[in-house]
Enzyme design. Sequence first.
Site, PDB file in Angstrom:
ATOM      1  N   ASP A  64      83.958  45.361 112.605  1.00 34.44           N
ATOM      2  CA  ASP A  64      83.019  44.394 111.851  1.00 34.44           C
ATOM      3  C   ASP A  64      83.189  44.913 111.015  1.00 34.44           C
ATOM      4  O   ASP A  64      83.801  44.352 110.172  1.00 34.44           O
ATOM      5  CB  ASP A  64      82.188  43.396 111.845  1.00 34.44           C
ATOM      6  CG  ASP A  64      81.571  42.152 111.779  1.00 34.44           C
ATOM      7  OD1 ASP A  64      82.022  40.944 111.508  1.00 34.44           O
ATOM      8  OD2 ASP A  64      81.190  42.595 110.130  1.00 34.44           O
ATOM      9  N   TYR A  76      68.908  30.100 107.210  1.00 28.15           N
ATOM     10  CA  TYR A  76      69.996  29.046 106.712  1.00 28.15           C
ATOM     11  C   TYR A  76      71.072  29.695 105.903  1.00 28.15           C
ATOM     12  O   TYR A  76      70.685  28.602 105.021  1.00 28.15           O
ATOM     13  CB  TYR A  76      69.377  27.632 106.560  1.00 28.15           C
ATOM     14  CG  TYR A  76      69.671  26.593 106.778  1.00 28.15           C
ATOM     15  CD1 TYR A  76      70.156  26.436 108.644  1.00 28.15           C
ATOM     16  CD2 TYR A  76      70.326  25.896 105.881  1.00 28.15           C
ATOM     17  CE1 TYR A  76      70.915  25.059 108.699  1.00 28.15           C
ATOM     18  CE2 TYR A  76      70.952  25.072 106.333  1.00 28.15           C
ATOM     19  CZ  TYR A  76      70.963  24.535 107.559  1.00 28.15           C
ATOM     20  OH  TYR A  76      71.703  23.321 108.058  1.00 28.15           O
ATOM     21  N   GLY A 104      67.479  41.227 105.918  1.00 31.02           N
ATOM     22  CA  GLY A 104      65.702  40.810 106.486  1.00 31.02           C
ATOM     23  C   GLY A 104      65.477  41.021 108.135  1.00 31.02           C
ATOM     24  O   GLY A 104      64.060  40.976 108.363  1.00 31.02           O
ATOM     25  N   GLY A 110      80.813  31.592 108.326  1.00 33.78           N
ATOM     26  CA  GLY A 110      79.775  30.385 108.901  1.00 33.78           C
ATOM     27  C   GLY A 110      80.333  29.312 108.067  1.00 33.78           C
ATOM     28  O   GLY A 110      81.019  28.264 108.705  1.00 33.78           O
ATOM     29  N   GLU A 125      85.765  43.754 107.425  1.00 34.21           N
ATOM     30  CA  GLU A 125      85.322  43.429 106.362  1.00 34.21           C
ATOM     31  C   GLU A 125      85.615  43.919 104.690  1.00 34.21           C
ATOM     32  O   GLU A 125      85.887  43.954 103.724  1.00 34.21           O
ATOM     33  CB  GLU A 125      83.808  42.482 106.101  1.00 34.21           C
ATOM     34  CG  GLU A 125      82.928  43.809 105.916  1.00 34.21           C
ATOM     35  CD  GLU A 125      81.505  43.482 106.882  1.00 34.21           C
ATOM     36  OE1 GLU A 125      81.555  42.593 107.241  1.00 34.21           O
ATOM     37  OE2 GLU A 125      80.752  44.027 106.655  1.00 34.21           O
ATOM     38  N   HIS A 149      76.182  40.224 115.318  1.00 35.89           N
ATOM     39  CA  HIS A 149      76.043  41.060 114.003  1.00 35.89           C
ATOM     40  C   HIS A 149      75.779  41.877 115.338  1.00 35.89           C
ATOM     41  O   HIS A 149      73.951  41.885 115.573  1.00 35.89           O
ATOM     42  CB  HIS A 149      76.255  41.449 112.747  1.00 35.89           C
ATOM     43  CG  HIS A 149      76.765  42.096 112.745  1.00 35.89           C
ATOM     44  ND1 HIS A 149      77.855  42.657 112.771  1.00 35.89           N
ATOM     45  CD2 HIS A 149      76.698  42.664 111.179  1.00 35.89           C
ATOM     46  CE1 HIS A 149      78.190  43.746 112.298  1.00 35.89           C
ATOM     47  NE2 HIS A 149      77.405  43.497 110.808  1.00 35.89           N
ATOM     48  N   GLU A 204     101.121  33.034  96.296  1.00 33.91           N
ATOM     49  CA  GLU A 204     101.729  32.423  96.937  1.00 33.91           C
ATOM     50  C   GLU A 204     101.543  33.321  98.179  1.00 33.91           C
ATOM     51  O   GLU A 204     101.990  32.786  99.327  1.00 33.91           O
ATOM     52  CB  GLU A 204     103.605  32.970  96.766  1.00 33.91           C
ATOM     53  CG  GLU A 204     104.445  32.698  97.387  1.00 33.91           C
ATOM     54  CD  GLU A 204     105.846  33.709  97.498  1.00 33.91           C
ATOM     55  OE1 GLU A 204     105.959  33.903  96.058  1.00 33.91           O
ATOM     56  OE2 GLU A 204     106.703  34.319  98.424  1.00 33.91           O
TER      57      GLU A 204
HETATM   58  N1  NAD Z   1      77.785  35.235 106.387  1.00 35.79           N
HETATM   59  C1  NAD Z   1      78.610  35.080 107.569  1.00 35.79           C
HETATM   60  O1  NAD Z   1      79.940  34.333 107.764  1.00 35.79           O
HETATM   61  C2  NAD Z   1      79.012  36.142 108.943  1.00 35.79           C
HETATM   62  C3  NAD Z   1      79.736  35.879 109.614  1.00 35.79           C
HETATM   63  C4  NAD Z   1      80.020  36.586 110.912  1.00 35.79           C
HETATM   64  C5  NAD Z   1      77.712  37.465 111.619  1.00 35.79           C
HETATM   65  N2  NAD Z   1      77.359  37.258 110.651  1.00 35.79           N
HETATM   66  C6  NAD Z   1      76.271  37.511 110.660  1.00 35.79           C
HETATM   67  O2  NAD Z   1      75.148  36.599 110.951  1.00 35.79           O
HETATM   68  C7  NAD Z   1      73.879  37.046 111.017  1.00 35.79           C
HETATM   69  C8  NAD Z   1      73.429  36.507 109.278  1.00 35.79           C
HETATM   70  O3  NAD Z   1      74.302  35.848 108.642  1.00 35.79           O
HETATM   71  P1  NAD Z   1      75.014  35.519 106.978  1.00 35.79           P
HETATM   72  O4  NAD Z   1      75.562  36.202 106.062  1.00 35.79           O
HETATM   73  O5  NAD Z   1      74.952  34.373 107.210  1.00 35.79           O
HETATM   74  O6  NAD Z   1      73.112  35.787 106.261  1.00 35.79           O
HETATM   75  P2  NAD Z   1      72.678  35.437 104.543  1.00 35.79           P
HETATM   76  O7  NAD Z   1      72.941  36.822 103.759  1.00 35.79           O
HETATM   77  O8  NAD Z   1      73.249  34.255 104.141  1.00 35.79           O
HETATM   78  O9  NAD Z   1      71.307  35.124 104.926  1.00 35.79           O
HETATM   79  C9  NAD Z   1      70.524  34.395 105.833  1.00 35.79           C
HETATM   80  C10 NAD Z   1      68.997  33.598 105.343  1.00 35.79           C
HETATM   81  O10 NAD Z   1      68.200  34.840 105.781  1.00 35.79           O
HETATM   82  C11 NAD Z   1      67.519  34.549 105.248  1.00 35.79           C
HETATM   83  N3  NAD Z   1      66.126  35.988 104.531  1.00 35.79           N
HETATM   84  C12 NAD Z   1      67.009  37.192 104.296  1.00 35.79           C
HETATM   85  N4  NAD Z   1      65.659  37.723 104.106  1.00 35.79           N
HETATM   86  C13 NAD Z   1      64.968  37.392 104.536  1.00 35.79           C
HETATM   87  C14 NAD Z   1      63.513  38.101 104.634  1.00 35.79           C
HETATM   88  N5  NAD Z   1      63.147  39.136 104.543  1.00 35.79           N
HETATM   89  N6  NAD Z   1      62.282  36.860 105.599  1.00 35.79           N
HETATM   90  C15 NAD Z   1      63.237  35.628 106.104  1.00 35.79           C
HETATM   91  N7  NAD Z   1      64.120  35.626 105.585  1.00 35.79           N
HETATM   92  C16 NAD Z   1      64.695  36.291 104.818  1.00 35.79           C
HETATM   93  C17 NAD Z   1      67.185  34.325 104.068  1.00 35.79           C
HETATM   94  O11 NAD Z   1      66.624  33.186 102.900  1.00 35.79           O
HETATM   95  C18 NAD Z   1      68.891  33.277 104.121  1.00 35.79           C
HETATM   96  O12 NAD Z   1      68.045  31.543 104.672  1.00 35.79           O
HETATM   97  C19 NAD Z   1      73.714  38.543 109.738  1.00 35.79           C
HETATM   98  O13 NAD Z   1      73.805  38.959 111.248  1.00 35.79           O
HETATM   99  C20 NAD Z   1      75.601  39.010 109.743  1.00 35.79           C
HETATM  100  O14 NAD Z   1      76.179  39.789 109.525  1.00 35.79           O
HETATM  101  C21 NAD Z   1      77.370  36.368 109.453  1.00 35.79           C
HETATM  102  C1  XAI Z   2      82.566  36.677 106.999  1.00 35.38           C
HETATM  103  C2  XAI Z   2      82.743  38.028 107.546  1.00 35.38           C
HETATM  104  C3  XAI Z   2      83.384  39.128 106.636  1.00 35.38           C
HETATM  105  O1  XAI Z   2      84.081  38.311 108.904  1.00 35.38           O
HETATM  106  C4  XAI Z   2      81.280  38.510 107.926  1.00 35.38           C
HETATM  107  O2  XAI Z   2      81.746  39.769 108.795  1.00 35.38           O
HETATM  108  C5  XAI Z   2      80.528  38.456 107.055  1.00 35.38           C
HETATM  109  O3  XAI Z   2      79.955  39.867 107.550  1.00 35.38           O
HETATM  110  O4  XAI Z   2      80.060  38.274 106.436  1.00 35.38           O
HETATM  111 MG    MG Z   3      80.769  41.212 108.717  1.00 36.99          MG
HETATM  112 MG    MG Z   4      83.155  39.970 110.161  1.00 37.54          MG
END
Ligand code: NAD
Ligand code: XAI
Ligand code: MG
Ligand code: MG
Length: 347
Positions: free
Chosen positions: A207, A37, A101, A152, A211, A123, A247
């Site tokens: 990706d 989460y 994680g 997100g 980023e 991902h 801007e």
């Molecule tokens: N951040 C984004 O907006 C975004 C965008 C697109 C894709 N993604 C992908 O989505 C996935 C999640 O990314 P995120 O940025 O939401 O993750 P995050 O870094 O915010 O972590 C998500 C959760 O993982 C938990 N966590 C971390 N290590 C842990 C462990 N060892 N055991 C149990 N829980 C653990 C944390 O408590 C947290 O709630 C990844 O694969 C990421 O690449 C993220």
């Molecule tokens: C939001 C992003 C940068 O697009 C994603 O790829 C991430 O890893 O957080």
């Molecule tokens: Mg990424």
């Molecule tokens: Mg991305």
Amino acid sequence: MKLKFGSVEENVVTREEFPLEKAREVLKDEVIAVLGYGVQGPGQALNLKDNGFNVIVGQRKGSKTWDKAVSDGWVPGKTLFELEEACEKGTILQFLLSDAGQISAWPMVKKHLTPGKALYFSHGFGVTYKEKTGIIPPPDVDVILVAPKGSGTSLRRMFVEGRGLNSSYAIFQDGTGKAKDRVIALGIGVGSGYLFETDFYREVTSDLTGERGTLMGAIQGIFAAQYEVLRANGHTPSEAFNETVEELTQSLMPLVAENGMDWMYANCSTTAQRGALDWWKPFRDATKPVFEKLYESVKTGQEAQKSIDSNSKDDYREKLEVELKELRDSEMWQAGATVRKLRPENN
Ligand SMILES: NC(=O)c1ccc[n+]([C@@H]2O[C@H](COP(=O)([O-])OP(=O)(O)OC[C@H]3O[C@@H](n4cnc5c(N)ncnc54)[C@H](O)[C@@H]3O)[C@@H](O)[C@H]2O)c1
Ligand SMILES: CC(C)(O)[C@@H](O)C(=O)O
Ligand SMILES: [Mg+2]
Ligand SMILES: [Mg+2]
């Protein structure tokens, strides 16, 4: 459907083609367990719930994000569980822990991937770099991906505004024969705009490039370079920040988002037009070698290795904080904080 982007034809799915009702029908007997989460977890879980799907959240009890889940309306013992309990209950496991994680949680998650279930990623990281992550799914489950192309936070915000963030989708393994319907239904369910087809390898390599490149790394670098040159030549922080960042984000990017940079070029002063036409190619030529170096580092797995190594160190959080502080304390972003406060809508 097939759609042309320029002269290239692609497989895409639109909401008209695959409406929400169809997605609900496809997933009516599924329990979708959103594991983690952090940033994507809340966006995807809340959008799915508001779209009428059967969703539970798995998160470590006692963590800050457990409390956040509770304040977002997830109910302990009913819709919010410890990670392992959620894995047991879910038929679709949305693996949304941080990429590092996921490595440590994998043995536990794998145990609950009984035949017929689906393992969902946002991902391509875990599966593509399996030699580094050890994530090798069993053969009789679906392994699918919906990767929202944005934060997100925006996924949720845009959903609430009635908009949609585009996502890519991919199938790594169709263990049940239902993977295609499942992945598209989930893509629609999490609130995607349109969905475009990819594979796990192309998702992760694009990706990681994006980023590190124009989405964050390159843009921060270009901001810093221009800001520093303006400041070195006697411009005030207000002038340098407004001319470099404010801007762009407040005035020009919304227009580029609406109409494209081609329109922006056609709708600025003739003076800006002449200069921007003259200078875009030198900037492209100066940065292209850096993008090529970046892509190479992604392709060879070096970027993945670096992020696994740094994320798994004990002092990871402290080291990260030092680097984030450098950005936060830089004059440019200090100026930015003041400029944001001065926006009339923030008063
Ligand atoms: N951040 C984004 O907006 C975004 C965008 C697109 C894709 N993604 C992908 O989505 C996935 C999640 O990314 P995120 O940025 O939401 O993750 P995050 O870094 O915010 O972590 C998500 C959760 O993982 C938990 N966590 C971390 N290590 C842990 C462990 N060892 N055991 C149990 N829980 C653990 C944390 O408590 C947290 O709630 C990844 O694969 C990421 O690449 C993220
Ligand atoms: C939001 C992003 C940068 O697009 C994603 O790829 C991430 O890893 O957080
Ligand atoms: Mg990424
Ligand atoms: Mg991305």
